[in-house]
Design a protein around this motif. Structure first.
Motif, short mmCIF file in Angstrom:
data_model
loop_
_atom_site.label_atom_id
_atom_site.label_comp_id
_atom_site.label_asym_id
_atom_site.label_seq_id
_atom_site.Cartn_x
_atom_site.Cartn_y
_atom_site.Cartn_z
N GLY A 181 51.67 72.75 22.82
CA GLY A 181 50.75 72.55 24.07
C GLY A 181 49.56 73.30 24.19
N PHE A 182 48.55 72.77 24.73
CA PHE A 182 47.42 73.33 25.00
C PHE A 182 46.67 73.78 23.69
CE2 PHE A 182 49.82 73.67 28.71
CZ PHE A 182 49.00 73.39 30.00
N SER A 183 47.03 73.06 22.70
CA SER A 183 46.55 73.10 21.28
C SER A 183 46.28 71.98 20.59
CB SER A 183 47.50 74.04 20.72
OG SER A 183 46.86 74.47 19.11
N ILE A 184 47.17 71.02 20.47
CA ILE A 184 46.81 70.01 19.61
C ILE A 184 45.61 69.02 20.20
CG2 ILE A 184 49.28 69.85 18.70
CD1 ILE A 184 49.94 67.88 20.51
N GLY A 185 45.29 69.16 21.43
CA GLY A 185 44.42 68.21 21.92
C GLY A 185 43.01 69.08 21.85
N LYS A 186 43.05 70.14 21.37
CA LYS A 186 41.69 70.72 21.23
C LYS A 186 40.53 70.01 20.30
CE LYS A 186 42.88 75.48 21.77
NZ LYS A 186 43.19 76.80 21.14
N LYS A 187 41.18 68.97 19.72
CA LYS A 187 39.93 68.37 18.69
C LYS A 187 39.36 67.45 19.68
CE LYS A 187 43.14 64.48 17.55
NZ LYS A 187 43.86 63.88 16.50
#
Length: 191
Positions: A181-187
C-alpha cells in the motif's frame, strides 16, 4: 455494463467478528457481527453495529466494554454457530469448546483460540435504523506471535480472517499478497 442492485447492504467484504462481552449476569458471551470497521486513527477506535435486541448488546451497555475476536478460517463452523443461537438460551463456549479469556484491559472476555483480539472500551453510540453503532476505543490489540510479520504486524495470510459476503451470506477468506500500500500506485504520480 453494471446492473443496479438497489439500496442493499452489499458492501464487499464485511468482517466476521466475534464480539465478546459479559452479560448482565457477568457470564461470558460472544456473537458474530459483520457490520464493523475502523472509525478513527486518533484515538484508535472501531465501530460495530448491533441490534439492541441482541443479548450481547445489554452486556456491553452494562459493562461499557467489548472485545472483537477476529474469526479465522479454520474455526469457521464455531464462528458461524456464535451467530446462530442466543447467549440467553445457550452457553456458546460450552457448546463449541471455545475458551473465554478475561481481558486484562477492559471488562469483557475474548476467545482464546482466535488468533487476533481487539479490546475496546465503549466510548459512544449512534442509532441508525434498526442498529446501534457502538464506538469502541481500542485499548489493546493482541495477536498470536506466529501470526505476525516482523514481530509487530498481524499477517492476514497467517490469520486467515473470515470475510462475509452479505448478499450470498457466504464466508470466504483472504487470498494472496497483491502489493504494498502507498507504493504500487506510485507509477501514476507525475515527477
Amino acid at each position: 455494463m453494471k446492473k443496479s442492485l438497489g439500496p442493499k447492504t452489499l458492501a464487499q467484504p464485511a468482517p466476521v467478528w466475534a464480539v465478546g462481552a459479559y452479560d448482565e449476569d457477568n457470564k461470558p458471551n460472544a456473537m458474530i457481527a459483520a457490520w464493523g470497521g475502523i472509525c478513527s486513527s486518533d484515538p484508535a477506535s472501531l465501530t460495530v453495529s448491533l441490534r439492541p435486541s441482541r443479548h450481547t448488546y445489554a452486556g456491553i451497555m452494562k459493562h461499557k466494554a467489548f472485545t472483537v475476536s477476529v474469526c479465522p478460517e479454520y474455526l469457521a463452523a464455531e464462528s458461524d454457530f456464535l451467530g446462530m443461537v442466543s447467549g440467553k438460551k445457550v452457553d456458546k463456549f460450552a457448546a463449541t469448546g471455545l475458551t473465554p479469556t478475561k481481558s486484562d484491559c477492559v471488562n469483557a472476555p475474548y476467545i482464546e483460540e482466535f488468533p487476533m483480539v481487539i479490546e475496546c472500551e465503549l466510548t459512544g453510540t449512534y442509532e441508525q435504523g434498526i442498529h446501534t453503532l457502538l464506538i469502541g476505543e481500542i485499548k489493546d490489540v493482541k495477536c498470536d506471535e506466529d501470526k505476525l510479520v516482523d514481530g509487530k504486524h498481524p499477517d492476514p495470510e497467517k490469520i486467515l480472517p473470515l470475510i462475509f459476503s452479505p448478499g450470498t451470506r457466504a464466508y470466504h477468506t483472504v487470498s494472496k499478497f497483491v502489493g504494498q500500500g502507498f507504493s504500487i500506485g506510485k507509477k501514476y504520480i507525475k515527477k
